[in-house]
Design a protein around this motif. Structure first.
Motif, PDB file in Angstrom:
ATOM      1  N   LEU A 107      76.464  -3.614  44.292  1.00 34.57           N
ATOM      2  CA  LEU A 107      77.643  -2.796  43.942  1.00 34.57           C
ATOM      3  C   LEU A 107      78.144  -2.072  45.188  1.00 34.57           C
ATOM      4  N   PRO A 108      79.372  -1.542  45.117  1.00 33.67           N
ATOM      5  CA  PRO A 108      79.892  -0.822  46.293  1.00 33.67           C
ATOM      6  C   PRO A 108      78.964   0.315  46.733  1.00 33.67           C
ATOM      7  N   LEU A 109      78.261   0.931  45.778  1.00 32.37           N
ATOM      8  CA  LEU A 109      77.385   2.047  46.179  1.00 32.37           C
ATOM      9  C   LEU A 109      76.184   1.571  47.003  1.00 32.37           C
ATOM     10  N   HIS A 110      75.807   0.292  46.866  1.00 36.71           N
ATOM     11  CA  HIS A 110      74.727  -0.241  47.712  1.00 36.71           C
ATOM     12  C   HIS A 110      75.199  -0.395  49.153  1.00 36.71           C
ATOM     13  N   ARG A 111      76.415  -0.880  49.286  1.00 38.83           N
ATOM     14  CA  ARG A 111      76.984  -1.047  50.631  1.00 38.83           C
ATOM     15  C   ARG A 111      77.120   0.324  51.303  1.00 38.83           C
ATOM     16  N   ASP A 112      77.620   1.319  50.549  1.00 39.81           N
ATOM     17  CA  ASP A 112      77.765   2.682  51.089  1.00 39.81           C
ATOM     18  C   ASP A 112      76.428   3.183  51.626  1.00 39.81           C
ATOM     19  N   LEU A 113      75.396   2.986  50.810  1.00 36.36           N
ATOM     20  CA  LEU A 113      74.074   3.516  51.156  1.00 36.36           C
ATOM     21  C   LEU A 113      73.526   2.816  52.402  1.00 36.36           C
ATOM     22  N   ASP A 114      73.639   1.493  52.426  1.00 34.39           N
ATOM     23  CA  ASP A 114      73.166   0.700  53.570  1.00 34.39           C
ATOM     24  C   ASP A 114      73.837   1.203  54.860  1.00 34.39           C
ATOM     25  N   GLN A 115      75.156   1.345  54.812  1.00 33.40           N
ATOM     26  CA  GLN A 115      75.895   1.723  56.024  1.00 33.40           C
ATOM     27  C   GLN A 115      75.622   3.177  56.423  1.00 33.40           C
ATOM     28  N   ALA A 116      75.543   4.054  55.416  1.00 36.84           N
ATOM     29  CA  ALA A 116      75.320   5.471  55.736  1.00 36.84           C
ATOM     30  C   ALA A 116      73.930   5.676  56.332  1.00 36.84           C
TER      31      ALA A 116
END
Ligand code: IMP
Length: 428
Positions: A107-116
């Motif tokens: 989900l988009p929140l996984h991508r956010d977490l990975d990048q952050a």
């Protein structure tokens, strides 16, 4: 007739996509069993270039393609890739593509977490930033949303609540804005009707396919040294990339993977951080990077380059049960007067023939090299063993001896047909 499992035997980017595309001609079904859209497979067919990250490479040859339960699936990316291939004339319908209904979603929140996390870390992993690690974390944490949940609004609502109970404090800690559960639900409901037609019990289809005597080709992503258990942890991806995962990640059982074909580059590369004993930071390393066009398909990052590491591939042969190897990019070595092969390492003055588990020890390994004469002729596009210069043949034969596995195929350019077949993996 054996099934065939294709895996990367180094740190990924060995040229698996081309070989899977070529081999899929001899298979009935092609299956992805781990990873996600962190993979980057480039297929060159005549003047057409297909770039795939999530779709099994068999789709280009019109083979039944299955995304297995072991894959983490970004459904929006999948739809985008289906759209891009459609524009290139490859129409992907539910008759051609099956998505395991028990696969977990990115989900988009996984991508956010990975990048952050990567942005905040002092010790970066160098991930592709596509949310792979956080999605697998939610899978083993038993809070992931799976493909089948898209058909069940009540399940989705409950799962989003559970997911956000975990992610909200994490996001807060990283300074990310709070995720709106209602907005996520709306996004999932909008996407669901486009994805659900592909969703099926993939294990059941595979069972039927195998019982009908059809041949399966398993397509690995990344490489054995990026395996979450066996790789250079923590500088690894978040899935098991070794051949054994083909069984668990598809539901076909332990006999399913069949003949394991390791894809091996004639030198070594890796992207991202982590130990790399034979890395070259000199002009030879630059030559390999430039001539080999060593830039990540997914992120565009320059790959680190070095000499062929036979100790590392020997380890990979054991970890994966590799029966034969496809050697790629031999032509990148054309014109180098001298070549080195790493046969083992020295650690604190002692000889060691494998990559030890400890990160500190991995970083202290001194490669032990054997030198060979290079060749000045071109090997690019060779289509028969006898077209190769004598020193190139010697190089290949020495690699076979050192890694303890035969070279079954040699790939001599990105073009599909520039492939020399020594032994057919489907006949072995
Ligand atoms: P992640 O898979 O995005 O979590 O990244 C973890 C590590 O695996 C990083 O070093 C990436 O560069 C590496 N990696 C992930 N996918 C690939 C691939 O397809 N080829 C090579 N390296 C990869």
């Amino acid at each position: 007739m054996a099934n065939v499992t294709v895996i990367g035997a180094q740190w990924g980017d060995e040229g698996k996509g081309k070989l899977v595309d070529w081999l899929s001609n001899r298979a009935d079904v092609v299956v992805r069993f781990q990873g996600g859209h962190n993979a980057g497979h480039t297929l060159v067919v005549g003047d057409q270039v297909y770039k795939l990250s999530l779709l099994p490479s068999g789709v280009v040859q019109g083979k039944l393609s299955i995304i297995g339960n072991g894959v983490v699936v970004d459904p929006w990316h999948l739809l985008k890739e289906i759209g891009t291939l459609g524009e290139q004339g490859v129409k992907i319908t539910p008759d051609l593509l099956v998505l395991a209904d028990n696969a977990c979603l990115i989900l988009p929140l996984h991508r956010d977490l990975d990048q952050a996390r990567e942005a905040a870390a002092t010790n970066k992993i160098g991930t592709t930033g596509r949310g792979i690690g956080p999605a697998y974390e939610d899978k083993v944490g038993r809070r992931a949303i799976r493909v089948a949940d898209l058909a069940d609004r009540a399940a989705l609502e409950a799962k989003i609540d559970r997911l956000l109970a975990h992610h909200t404090p994490l996001r807060r800690g990283l300074g990310l804005p709070e995720y709106d559960g209602a907005a996520l639900l709306a996004e999932l409901e909008e996407m669901a009707p486009k994805i659900l037609p592909f969703a099926r019990p993939a294990w059941l289809m595979l069972d039927e396919v195998v019982k009908a005597g059809r041949r399966v080709l398993f397509e690995g992503a990344q490489g054995a040294l990026l395996d979450v258990d066996h790789g250079t942890y923590p500088y690894v991806t978040s899935s098991n990339t070794v051949a054994g995962q083909a069984a668990a990640g598809s539901g076909l059982g332990p006999k399913g993977p069949g003949y394991v074909l390791g894809i091996v580059k004639a030198y070594t590369t890796r992207v991202g951080e982590g130990p790399f004993p034979t890395e070259l930071k000199d002009e030879v390393g630059q030559h390999l990077g430039t001539v080999g066009r060593e830039f990540g398909t997914v992120t565009g990052r320059s790959r680190r380059c070095g000499w062929f590491d036979a100790a590392l591939v020997r380890q990979s042969v054991a970890l994966n049960g590799i029966a034969g190897v496809a050697l790629t990019k031999l032509d990148v070595l054309d014109g180098l007067p001298k070549l080195k092969i790493c046969t083992g390492y020295e650690l604190n003055g002692e000889a060691i023939g494998y990559l030890p588990a400890g990160l500190k020890a991995q970083g202290q390994l001194m490669p032990v090299y054997e030198e060979m004469d290079g060749w000045s002729e071109t090997t690019q596009g060779a289509r028969s063993w006898k077209d190769l210069p004598a020193n190139a043949v010697k190089y290949v034969r020495r690699i076979e001896e050192l890694i303890g596995a035969p070279v079954s195929l040699l790939s001599t350019s990105p073009q599909r047909d520039d492939t020399i077949l020594m032994r057919d993996p489907f006949q072995d």
